[in-house]
Every structure is written in structure tokens, then in C-alpha cells.
Motif scaffolding. Structure first.
Motif, short mmCIF file in Angstrom:
data_model
loop_
_atom_site.label_atom_id
_atom_site.label_comp_id
_atom_site.label_asym_id
_atom_site.label_seq_id
_atom_site.Cartn_x
_atom_site.Cartn_y
_atom_site.Cartn_z
N PHE A 250 0.82 -1.20 0.00
CA PHE A 250 0.00 0.00 0.00
C PHE A 250 0.86 1.25 0.00
O PHE A 250 1.87 1.33 0.70
CB PHE A 250 -0.90 -0.01 1.24
CG PHE A 250 -1.73 1.21 1.40
CD1 PHE A 250 -2.89 1.37 0.66
CD2 PHE A 250 -1.35 2.21 2.27
CE1 PHE A 250 -3.66 2.51 0.81
CE2 PHE A 250 -2.12 3.35 2.42
CZ PHE A 250 -3.28 3.49 1.68
N MET A 251 0.46 2.24 -0.78
CA MET A 251 1.15 3.54 -0.79
C MET A 251 0.16 4.59 -0.32
O MET A 251 -0.99 4.61 -0.79
CB MET A 251 1.64 3.89 -2.20
CG MET A 251 2.70 2.95 -2.73
SD MET A 251 3.14 3.31 -4.45
CE MET A 251 3.99 4.85 -4.26
N ASP A 252 0.59 5.48 0.58
CA ASP A 252 -0.32 6.55 0.98
C ASP A 252 -0.32 7.65 -0.08
O ASP A 252 0.46 7.61 -1.04
CB ASP A 252 0.01 7.09 2.37
CG ASP A 252 1.34 7.81 2.45
OD1 ASP A 252 1.80 8.37 1.44
OD2 ASP A 252 1.94 7.83 3.54
N ASP A 253 -1.22 8.62 0.07
CA ASP A 253 -1.38 9.66 -0.96
C ASP A 253 -0.09 10.39 -1.27
O ASP A 253 0.23 10.63 -2.43
CB ASP A 253 -2.45 10.67 -0.53
CG ASP A 253 -3.85 10.09 -0.56
OD1 ASP A 253 -4.03 8.99 -1.12
OD2 ASP A 253 -4.77 10.74 -0.04
N SER A 254 0.68 10.75 -0.24
CA SER A 254 1.90 11.51 -0.49
C SER A 254 2.93 10.67 -1.26
O SER A 254 3.66 11.20 -2.10
CB SER A 254 2.50 12.04 0.82
OG SER A 254 2.86 10.97 1.67
N GLU A 255 2.96 9.37 -1.00
CA GLU A 255 3.87 8.49 -1.74
C GLU A 255 3.45 8.37 -3.21
O GLU A 255 4.30 8.38 -4.11
CB GLU A 255 3.92 7.11 -1.11
CG GLU A 255 4.61 7.09 0.25
CD GLU A 255 4.46 5.75 0.94
OE1 GLU A 255 5.49 5.26 1.46
OE2 GLU A 255 3.35 5.18 0.97
N VAL A 256 2.15 8.27 -3.45
CA VAL A 256 1.66 8.19 -4.83
C VAL A 256 1.98 9.47 -5.58
O VAL A 256 2.48 9.45 -6.71
CB VAL A 256 0.14 7.91 -4.85
CG1 VAL A 256 -0.42 8.03 -6.26
CG2 VAL A 256 -0.17 6.54 -4.27
N ILE A 257 1.72 10.61 -4.94
CA ILE A 257 2.00 11.90 -5.57
C ILE A 257 3.49 12.03 -5.88
O ILE A 257 3.87 12.43 -6.98
CB ILE A 257 1.51 13.06 -4.68
CG1 ILE A 257 -0.03 13.06 -4.63
CG2 ILE A 257 2.03 14.40 -5.17
CD1 ILE A 257 -0.61 13.93 -3.54
N GLN A 258 4.33 11.66 -4.94
CA GLN A 258 5.77 11.75 -5.17
C GLN A 258 6.20 10.83 -6.30
O GLN A 258 7.03 11.19 -7.14
CB GLN A 258 6.56 11.44 -3.90
CG GLN A 258 8.04 11.69 -4.04
CD GLN A 258 8.34 13.15 -4.38
OE1 GLN A 258 7.93 14.06 -3.68
NE2 GLN A 258 9.04 13.38 -5.49
N ARG A 259 5.61 9.64 -6.35
CA ARG A 259 5.95 8.69 -7.43
C ARG A 259 5.57 9.27 -8.80
O ARG A 259 6.34 9.20 -9.76
CB ARG A 259 5.24 7.37 -7.20
CG ARG A 259 5.65 6.29 -8.18
CD ARG A 259 4.95 4.97 -7.85
NE ARG A 259 5.57 3.90 -8.55
CZ ARG A 259 6.57 3.15 -8.07
NH1 ARG A 259 7.05 3.38 -6.87
NH2 ARG A 259 7.09 2.19 -8.79
N VAL A 260 4.40 9.88 -8.89
CA VAL A 260 3.95 10.50 -10.14
C VAL A 260 4.90 11.64 -10.53
O VAL A 260 5.32 11.75 -11.68
CB VAL A 260 2.50 11.00 -10.02
CG1 VAL A 260 2.12 11.88 -11.20
CG2 VAL A 260 1.54 9.83 -9.90
N LEU A 261 5.25 12.49 -9.57
CA LEU A 261 6.16 13.60 -9.85
C LEU A 261 7.53 13.11 -10.28
O LEU A 261 8.14 13.67 -11.20
CB LEU A 261 6.26 14.53 -8.64
CG LEU A 261 4.97 15.27 -8.28
CD1 LEU A 261 5.15 16.03 -6.97
CD2 LEU A 261 4.53 16.20 -9.40
N ASP A 262 8.02 12.07 -9.62
CA ASP A 262 9.33 11.50 -10.00
C ASP A 262 9.29 10.97 -11.43
O ASP A 262 10.22 11.17 -12.20
CB ASP A 262 9.73 10.38 -9.03
CG ASP A 262 10.10 10.89 -7.65
OD1 ASP A 262 10.32 12.12 -7.49
OD2 ASP A 262 10.15 10.06 -6.72
N HIS A 263 8.20 10.29 -11.78
CA HIS A 263 8.06 9.79 -13.15
C HIS A 263 8.00 10.95 -14.15
O HIS A 263 8.60 10.88 -15.22
CB HIS A 263 6.82 8.92 -13.31
CG HIS A 263 7.01 7.50 -12.89
ND1 HIS A 263 8.02 6.71 -13.36
CD2 HIS A 263 6.29 6.72 -12.04
CE1 HIS A 263 7.92 5.50 -12.83
NE2 HIS A 263 6.89 5.49 -12.02
N ALA A 264 7.28 12.01 -13.81
CA ALA A 264 7.18 13.16 -14.71
C ALA A 264 8.56 13.77 -14.94
O ALA A 264 8.93 14.09 -16.08
CB ALA A 264 6.22 14.19 -14.14
#
Length: 82
Positions: A4-18
Motif C-alpha cells: 500500500f502507498m499513501d497519498d503523499s507516496e503516490v504523488i511523489q511517485r507521479v512527480l518522480d516519473h514526470a
């Protein structure tokens, strides 16, 4: 990406990919049946689902000032956000 990833981890993952111009990859290739895109029955069912579930309509940044509005049609329904 295990567990499970919390919201801040998901957001950071998306930003890192971008930033890296990358994306997550699955272990296998997903093959979506063409019929899912051509089925009138499925389309009608999805439109009904969109009408009864919450959907993202517009970001709050699209309404920056008093008097701002966004008018769109979503799932066949005319909507106005103010």
C-alpha cells in the motif's frame, strides 16, 4: 512498488516519473479485447455508471476568481461549476 502507498507516496511517485519521463511497467502485457471499445451495451452501462458515481469535473484552479465558471457536458449531462 509492493504493498500500500499513501497519498503523499503516490504523488511523489507521479512527480518522480514526470521528472524522469518514465512510467511504471507491469510484469506482463495487458491485452484489452477490441469488443470492449465497440460494444454499445458496455458504452451504455459505463455512461450510467458515470452518472451515479463521483467524477472529477475540473480542478479548483480552473475557478480562480469570484465569478469564474466552467461549463461542460459530462456523461451526457450539462454541468456548470462556479
Amino acid at each position: 512498488m509492493a504493498g500500500f502507498m499513501d497519498d503523499s507516496e503516490v504523488i511523489q511517485r507521479v512527480l518522480d516519473h514526470a521528472d524522469a519521463k518514465t512510467t511504471d511497467l507491469g510484469d506482463t502485457i495487458w491485452r484489452e479485447p477490441v469488443e470492449n471499445y465497440r460494444s454499445e451495451r458496455r458504452f451504455a452501462e459505463e455512461m450510467e455508471m458515470f452518472k451515479r458515481l463521483p467524477l472529477v469535473y475540473c480542478p479548483s484552479a480552473a475557478l480562480p476568481d469570484i465569478g469564474s465558471f466552467v461549463a461542460r457536458t459530462l456523461a451526457g449531462v450539462a454541468l456548470l461549476a462556479v
